[in-house]
Design a protein around this motif. Structure first.
Motif, PDB file in Angstrom:
ATOM      1  N   MET A   1       0.847  -1.191   0.000  1.00  0.00           N
ATOM      2  CA  MET A   1       0.000   0.000   0.000  1.00  0.00           C
ATOM      3  C   MET A   1       0.884   1.244   0.000  1.00  0.00           C
ATOM      4  O   MET A   1       1.734   1.401   0.856  1.00  0.00           O
ATOM      5  N   THR A   2       0.686   2.140  -0.951  1.00  0.00           N
ATOM      6  CA  THR A   2       1.502   3.347  -1.010  1.00  0.00           C
ATOM      7  C   THR A   2       0.647   4.605  -0.863  1.00  0.00           C
ATOM      8  O   THR A   2       1.022   5.675  -1.302  1.00  0.00           O
ATOM      9  N   ALA A   3      -0.508   4.465  -0.252  1.00  0.00           N
ATOM     10  CA  ALA A   3      -1.377   5.631  -0.073  1.00  0.00           C
ATOM     11  C   ALA A   3      -0.749   6.618   0.894  1.00  0.00           C
ATOM     12  O   ALA A   3      -0.060   6.237   1.837  1.00  0.00           O
ATOM     13  N   LEU A   4      -0.998   7.895   0.638  1.00  0.00           N
ATOM     14  CA  LEU A   4      -0.514   8.927   1.545  1.00  0.00           C
ATOM     15  C   LEU A   4      -1.180   8.798   2.908  1.00  0.00           C
ATOM     16  O   LEU A   4      -2.339   8.421   3.015  1.00  0.00           O
ATOM     17  N   CYS A   5      -0.405   9.113   3.926  1.00  0.00           N
ATOM     18  CA  CYS A   5      -0.933   8.982   5.283  1.00  0.00           C
ATOM     19  C   CYS A   5      -2.045  10.007   5.516  1.00  0.00           C
ATOM     20  O   CYS A   5      -1.904  11.177   5.166  1.00  0.00           O
ATOM     21  N   PRO A   6      -3.146   9.579   6.134  1.00  0.00           N
ATOM     22  CA  PRO A   6      -4.245  10.520   6.423  1.00  0.00           C
ATOM     23  C   PRO A   6      -3.837  11.689   7.319  1.00  0.00           C
ATOM     24  O   PRO A   6      -4.526  12.695   7.361  1.00  0.00           O
ATOM     25  N   CYS A   7      -2.714  11.576   8.019  1.00  0.00           N
ATOM     26  CA  CYS A   7      -2.308  12.681   8.890  1.00  0.00           C
ATOM     27  C   CYS A   7      -1.699  13.840   8.111  1.00  0.00           C
ATOM     28  O   CYS A   7      -1.357  14.865   8.694  1.00  0.00           O
ATOM     29  N   GLN A   8      -1.581  13.672   6.797  1.00  0.00           N
ATOM     30  CA  GLN A   8      -1.123  14.730   5.897  1.00  0.00           C
ATOM     31  C   GLN A   8       0.315  15.163   6.144  1.00  0.00           C
ATOM     32  O   GLN A   8       0.672  16.321   5.962  1.00  0.00           O
ATOM     33  N   SER A   9       1.135  14.217   6.551  1.00  0.00           N
ATOM     34  CA  SER A   9       2.557  14.502   6.702  1.00  0.00           C
ATOM     35  C   SER A   9       3.241  14.598   5.349  1.00  0.00           C
ATOM     36  O   SER A   9       4.348  15.099   5.235  1.00  0.00           O
ATOM     37  N   GLY A  10       2.592  14.071   4.322  1.00  0.00           N
ATOM     38  CA  GLY A  10       3.208  14.008   3.002  1.00  0.00           C
ATOM     39  C   GLY A  10       3.914  12.682   2.768  1.00  0.00           C
ATOM     40  O   GLY A  10       4.359  12.389   1.662  1.00  0.00           O
ATOM     41  N   LEU A  11       4.017  11.877   3.823  1.00  0.00           N
ATOM     42  CA  LEU A  11       4.635  10.551   3.713  1.00  0.00           C
ATOM     43  C   LEU A  11       3.565   9.506   3.417  1.00  0.00           C
ATOM     44  O   LEU A  11       2.383   9.735   3.638  1.00  0.00           O
ATOM     45  N   ASN A  12       4.019   8.357   2.923  1.00  0.00           N
ATOM     46  CA  ASN A  12       3.094   7.243   2.769  1.00  0.00           C
ATOM     47  C   ASN A  12       2.737   6.682   4.143  1.00  0.00           C
ATOM     48  O   ASN A  12       3.550   6.715   5.074  1.00  0.00           O
ATOM     49  N   TYR A  13       1.538   6.141   4.223  1.00  0.00           N
ATOM     50  CA  TYR A  13       1.067   5.584   5.503  1.00  0.00           C
ATOM     51  C   TYR A  13       2.051   4.554   6.064  1.00  0.00           C
ATOM     52  O   TYR A  13       2.353   4.562   7.264  1.00  0.00           O
ATOM     53  N   VAL A  14       2.582   3.697   5.198  1.00  0.00           N
ATOM     54  CA  VAL A  14       3.503   2.649   5.672  1.00  0.00           C
ATOM     55  C   VAL A  14       4.778   3.224   6.278  1.00  0.00           C
ATOM     56  O   VAL A  14       5.404   2.584   7.125  1.00  0.00           O
ATOM     57  N   ASP A  15       5.140   4.448   5.857  1.00  0.00           N
ATOM     58  CA  ASP A  15       6.355   5.084   6.378  1.00  0.00           C
ATOM     59  C   ASP A  15       6.053   6.112   7.455  1.00  0.00           C
ATOM     60  O   ASP A  15       6.940   6.818   7.923  1.00  0.00           O
ATOM     61  N   CYS A  16       4.801   6.228   7.800  1.00  0.00           N
ATOM     62  CA  CYS A  16       4.398   7.281   8.744  1.00  0.00           C
ATOM     63  C   CYS A  16       3.711   6.652   9.954  1.00  0.00           C
ATOM     64  O   CYS A  16       4.380   6.153  10.853  1.00  0.00           O
ATOM     65  N   CYS A  17       2.400   6.658   9.973  1.00  0.00           N
ATOM     66  CA  CYS A  17       1.674   6.228  11.183  1.00  0.00           C
ATOM     67  C   CYS A  17       1.460   4.725  11.291  1.00  0.00           C
ATOM     68  O   CYS A  17       1.183   4.223  12.388  1.00  0.00           O
ATOM     69  N   GLN A  18       1.573   3.990  10.203  1.00  0.00           N
ATOM     70  CA  GLN A  18       1.299   2.544  10.283  1.00  0.00           C
ATOM     71  C   GLN A  18       2.159   1.803  11.311  1.00  0.00           C
ATOM     72  O   GLN A  18       1.642   0.986  12.069  1.00  0.00           O
ATOM     73  N   PRO A  19       3.481   2.054  11.357  1.00  0.00           N
ATOM     74  CA  PRO A  19       4.291   1.337  12.359  1.00  0.00           C
ATOM     75  C   PRO A  19       3.839   1.620  13.791  1.00  0.00           C
ATOM     76  O   PRO A  19       3.949   0.752  14.660  1.00  0.00           O
ATOM     77  N   PHE A  20       3.312   2.824  14.026  1.00  0.00           N
ATOM     78  CA  PHE A  20       2.803   3.156  15.367  1.00  0.00           C
ATOM     79  C   PHE A  20       1.504   2.395  15.622  1.00  0.00           C
ATOM     80  O   PHE A  20       1.301   1.839  16.699  1.00  0.00           O
ATOM     81  N   HIS A  21       0.637   2.385  14.624  1.00  0.00           N
ATOM     82  CA  HIS A  21      -0.648   1.688  14.785  1.00  0.00           C
ATOM     83  C   HIS A  21      -0.439   0.185  14.963  1.00  0.00           C
ATOM     84  O   HIS A  21      -1.191  -0.476  15.677  1.00  0.00           O
ATOM     85  N   GLN A  22       0.573  -0.344  14.314  1.00  0.00           N
ATOM     86  CA  GLN A  22       0.842  -1.785  14.431  1.00  0.00           C
ATOM     87  C   GLN A  22       1.778  -2.095  15.590  1.00  0.00           C
ATOM     88  O   GLN A  22       2.157  -3.246  15.801  1.00  0.00           O
ATOM     89  N   CYS A  39      -4.791  10.221  12.850  1.00  0.00           N
ATOM     90  CA  CYS A  39      -4.846   9.208  11.790  1.00  0.00           C
ATOM     91  C   CYS A  39      -5.702   8.015  12.231  1.00  0.00           C
ATOM     92  O   CYS A  39      -6.514   7.487  11.464  1.00  0.00           O
ATOM     93  N   ALA A  40      -5.562   7.609  13.491  1.00  0.00           N
ATOM     94  CA  ALA A  40      -6.344   6.491  14.016  1.00  0.00           C
ATOM     95  C   ALA A  40      -7.834   6.834  14.035  1.00  0.00           C
ATOM     96  O   ALA A  40      -8.675   5.984  13.740  1.00  0.00           O
ATOM     97  N   TYR A  41      -8.142   8.087  14.359  1.00  0.00           N
ATOM     98  CA  TYR A  41      -9.555   8.503  14.320  1.00  0.00           C
ATOM     99  C   TYR A  41     -10.113   8.363  12.904  1.00  0.00           C
ATOM    100  O   TYR A  41     -11.232   7.875  12.720  1.00  0.00           O
ATOM    101  N   THR A  42      -9.330   8.798  11.928  1.00  0.00           N
ATOM    102  CA  THR A  42      -9.836   8.712  10.544  1.00  0.00           C
ATOM    103  C   THR A  42     -10.050   7.259  10.135  1.00  0.00           C
ATOM    104  O   THR A  42     -10.850   6.970   9.266  1.00  0.00           O
ATOM    105  N   MET A  43      -9.323   6.344  10.762  1.00  0.00           N
ATOM    106  CA  MET A  43      -9.431   4.921  10.426  1.00  0.00           C
ATOM    107  C   MET A  43     -10.306   4.156  11.430  1.00  0.00           C
ATOM    108  O   MET A  43     -10.381   2.937  11.373  1.00  0.00           O
ATOM    109  N   LYS A  44     -10.910   4.916  12.362  1.00  0.00           N
ATOM    110  CA  LYS A  44     -11.809   4.324  13.371  1.00  0.00           C
ATOM    111  C   LYS A  44     -11.099   3.282  14.233  1.00  0.00           C
ATOM    112  O   LYS A  44     -11.676   2.284  14.650  1.00  0.00           O
TER     113      LYS A  44
END
Ligand SMILES: [Zn+2]
Ligand SMILES: [Zn+2]
Length: 154
Positions: A1-22, A39-44
């Motif tokens: 998945m290379t989608a931009l992170c919902p937190c609008q950092s400009g990074l991809n989700y996998v390189d931004c908030c995903q490691p924290f969420h996981q 970001c977690a709120y946007t993803m419920k």
């Protein structure tokens, strides 16, 4: 998945908030934690919201209410206004605006959030739940009185 992170950092989700969420990495700054919570709120992902709140406050959070809020809110963006990284040895503050839409159109939620670092891990201090009195031990477990610790910044 290379989608931009919902937190609008400009990074991809996998390189931004995903490691924290996981939970394969810990946010190094309060700003990172704040972003990952938005970001977690946007993803419920309410479990993450609860897990990143000060441990002593977690039982006071209403998971159903948080989930309902996340599900009925359409988040449209995040702006970090200020990150005060060192308001004390263990506290940071982040001022931000989170944008969302509802029936009234676009809304901005403007907040100053307090974060505390315990055992090398950042937590959000929730000012909306029952707080200790000024002379009671602080909710973060620092051993100081509330008024000399987290209470000084709320
Ligand atoms: Zn992110
Ligand atoms: Zn404290």
């Amino acid at each position: 998945m290379t989608a931009l992170c919902p937190c609008q950092s400009g990074l991809n989700y996998v390189d931004c908030c995903q490691p924290f969420h996981q939970q394969t990495a810990l946010p190094q700054t309060a700003e990172q934690l704040m972003r990952s919570r938005y970001c977690a709120y946007t993803m419920k992902n309410i479990d993450y919201i609860i897990a990143t709140t000060v441990p002593s406050q977690q039982a006071q959070l209403d998971k159903a209410l948080l989930l309902d809020w996340a599900e009925t809110t359409h988040w449209t963006g995040l702006t970090i206004v200020r990150h005060l990284a060192k308001i004390s040895k263990i506290h940071s503050a982040v001022e931000f605006k989170a944008f969302f839409t509802n029936e009234q159109g676009e809304q901005a939620h403007h907040e100053h959030s307090l974060f505390v670092k315990l055992n090398e891990r950042w937590y959000f201090v929730d000012p909306t739940v029952d707080l200790p009195s000024q002379k009671q031990p602080c909710l973060c477990g620092s051993g100081k009185k509330f008024k000399h610790c987290c209470g000084a910044f709320l």
